[in-house]
Scaffold this motif. Sequence first.
Motif, mmCIF file in Angstrom:
data_model
loop_
_atom_site.group_PDB
_atom_site.id
_atom_site.type_symbol
_atom_site.label_atom_id
_atom_site.label_comp_id
_atom_site.label_asym_id
_atom_site.label_seq_id
_atom_site.Cartn_x
_atom_site.Cartn_y
_atom_site.Cartn_z
ATOM 1 N N GLY A 30 0.804 -1.214 0.000
ATOM 2 C CA GLY A 30 0.000 0.000 0.000
ATOM 3 C C GLY A 30 0.837 1.263 0.000
ATOM 4 O O GLY A 30 1.956 1.293 0.523
ATOM 5 N N LYS A 31 0.287 2.323 -0.599
ATOM 6 C CA LYS A 31 0.840 3.665 -0.446
ATOM 7 C C LYS A 31 0.193 4.259 0.805
ATOM 8 O O LYS A 31 -1.033 4.267 0.914
ATOM 9 N N VAL A 32 1.005 4.771 1.716
ATOM 10 C CA VAL A 32 0.482 5.119 3.037
ATOM 11 C C VAL A 32 0.718 6.590 3.362
ATOM 12 O O VAL A 32 1.849 7.085 3.260
ATOM 13 N N ALA A 33 -0.359 7.273 3.767
ATOM 14 C CA ALA A 33 -0.274 8.643 4.266
ATOM 15 C C ALA A 33 -0.392 8.598 5.781
ATOM 16 O O ALA A 33 -1.390 8.115 6.323
ATOM 17 N N ILE A 34 0.637 9.096 6.453
ATOM 18 C CA ILE A 34 0.692 9.137 7.914
ATOM 19 C C ILE A 34 0.140 10.487 8.359
ATOM 20 O O ILE A 34 0.803 11.517 8.234
ATOM 21 N N ALA A 35 -1.085 10.504 8.856
ATOM 22 C CA ALA A 35 -1.720 11.753 9.293
ATOM 23 C C ALA A 35 -1.615 11.853 10.808
ATOM 24 O O ALA A 35 -2.051 10.955 11.523
ATOM 25 N N ASP A 36 -1.058 12.962 11.304
ATOM 26 C CA ASP A 36 -0.838 13.072 12.733
ATOM 27 C C ASP A 36 -0.677 14.539 13.130
ATOM 28 O O ASP A 36 -0.255 15.376 12.312
ATOM 29 N N LEU A 37 -1.017 14.837 14.379
ATOM 30 C CA LEU A 37 -0.768 16.180 14.911
ATOM 31 C C LEU A 37 0.717 16.502 14.922
ATOM 32 O O LEU A 37 1.123 17.644 14.698
ATOM 33 N N GLU A 43 6.671 12.589 9.768
ATOM 34 C CA GLU A 43 7.715 12.576 8.726
ATOM 35 C C GLU A 43 8.683 11.420 8.962
ATOM 36 O O GLU A 43 9.072 10.723 8.014
ATOM 37 N N LYS A 44 9.058 11.222 10.209
ATOM 38 C CA LYS A 44 9.971 10.112 10.523
ATOM 39 C C LYS A 44 9.314 8.770 10.222
ATOM 40 O O LYS A 44 9.954 7.860 9.659
ATOM 41 N N ALA A 45 8.039 8.630 10.587
ATOM 42 C CA ALA A 45 7.331 7.378 10.328
ATOM 43 C C ALA A 45 7.229 7.098 8.840
ATOM 44 O O ALA A 45 7.430 5.967 8.380
ATOM 45 N N MET A 58 3.818 9.294 2.713
ATOM 46 C CA MET A 58 3.904 10.731 2.963
ATOM 47 C C MET A 58 3.391 11.044 4.361
ATOM 48 O O MET A 58 2.658 10.250 4.970
ATOM 49 N N ALA A 59 3.787 12.201 4.859
ATOM 50 C CA ALA A 59 3.321 12.671 6.161
ATOM 51 C C ALA A 59 2.344 13.814 5.961
ATOM 52 O O ALA A 59 2.515 14.656 5.069
ATOM 53 N N LEU A 60 1.306 13.838 6.787
ATOM 54 C CA LEU A 60 0.317 14.903 6.751
ATOM 55 C C LEU A 60 0.162 15.484 8.147
ATOM 56 O O LEU A 60 -0.054 14.737 9.105
ATOM 57 N N ALA A 61 0.257 16.798 8.262
ATOM 58 C CA ALA A 61 -0.065 17.458 9.528
ATOM 59 C C ALA A 61 -1.581 17.558 9.611
ATOM 60 O O ALA A 61 -2.206 18.244 8.805
ATOM 61 N N MET A 62 -2.181 16.859 10.571
ATOM 62 C CA MET A 62 -3.642 16.827 10.604
ATOM 63 C C MET A 62 -4.179 16.787 12.024
ATOM 64 O O MET A 62 -3.910 15.865 12.783
ATOM 65 N N ASP A 63 -4.957 17.803 12.353
ATOM 66 C CA ASP A 63 -5.823 17.787 13.523
ATOM 67 C C ASP A 63 -7.176 17.313 13.027
ATOM 68 O O ASP A 63 -7.845 18.016 12.266
ATOM 69 N N ASP A 72 -7.675 19.510 3.571
ATOM 70 C CA ASP A 72 -6.387 19.807 2.926
ATOM 71 C C ASP A 72 -5.522 18.550 2.848
ATOM 72 O O ASP A 72 -4.865 18.291 1.826
ATOM 73 N N GLY A 73 -5.517 17.754 3.918
ATOM 74 C CA GLY A 73 -4.713 16.535 3.936
ATOM 75 C C GLY A 73 -5.182 15.532 2.899
ATOM 76 O O GLY A 73 -4.371 14.943 2.167
ATOM 77 N N VAL A 74 -6.482 15.331 2.833
ATOM 78 C CA VAL A 74 -7.030 14.397 1.834
ATOM 79 C C VAL A 74 -6.743 14.908 0.427
ATOM 80 O O VAL A 74 -6.384 14.122 -0.472
ATOM 81 N N ALA A 75 -6.866 16.217 0.218
ATOM 82 C CA ALA A 75 -6.579 16.793 -1.102
ATOM 83 C C ALA A 75 -5.129 16.553 -1.510
ATOM 84 O O ALA A 75 -4.837 16.248 -2.679
ATOM 85 N N LYS A 76 -4.201 16.648 -0.560
ATOM 86 C CA LYS A 76 -2.788 16.397 -0.868
ATOM 87 C C LYS A 76 -2.570 14.942 -1.301
ATOM 88 O O LYS A 76 -1.809 14.667 -2.232
#
Length: 260
Positions: A30-37, A43-45, A58-63, A72-76
């Motif tokens: 799978g291609k994985v987006a790590i969404a986290d506060l 980014e490290k994960a 990829m890493a996503l900054a997400m509250d 915004d995160g889903v759009a990225k």
Amino acid sequence: MKLKDKVCIVTGAASGIGNAIAHRYAAEGGKVAIADLNIDAAEKAASDIREKFSVEAMALAMDVTSEEQVNDGVAKVVDAWGTVDVLVSNAGIQIVNPIEEFAFADWKKMLAIHLDGAFLTSKAVIPHMYRQKSGSIIFMGSVHSKEASPLKSAYVTAKHGLLGLSRVIAKEGGKKGVRTNVICPGFVKTPLVDKQIPEQAKELGISEEEVVSKVMLGQTVDTEFTTVEDIAEVALFFAAFETNALTGQSLIASHGWCME
């Protein structure tokens, strides 16, 4: 590989259960987006996953309580990878207090993270899943989706609520190829659970050892914690299941603490 080239978003995935799920999905292609506060941890994960599995991450900054950040995160993700195939709404916290001492602000915070987060992330990914007529949405529930415990009024309420939200999305999305299910873990040894041990010992007037042996594991069949790897396997099972035969359901993984 069960998830080869599938686009997966996992919230709260910089650590704990979410991180284990992200790794399991990556191991299956799978291609994985790590969404986290915590964007640095995310980014490290993501970097660790790219290095270990040679897949895109990829890493996503997400509250997850912010509609703007979720959208915004889903759009990225969609801009980068074209769609979303799997969402795991995993982000969560725990606050324990007797109900008469439970601050209203804490109540609202708990429900916002667990329920608003599940709603907002689902709402953001569903149009993309409908467009391709396929998708899997997975909520991180708990044994507390089925049971109640002292000191956890907001948590139990939120986790019960996820069952209802899942069932509605299953009813609405079935003809459009979208499945939704709920994982209900028992106590998993994560920082979230570690934090509860001294808190509950104080509130209940017992030792930390008794919290673990009696409160957390006393009703299991083997006095063992559920592991993050156990839950990641359930998450893979739900994500890779190919038909609507398994939708609107919940699966308990708790070493027998709760059975149905």
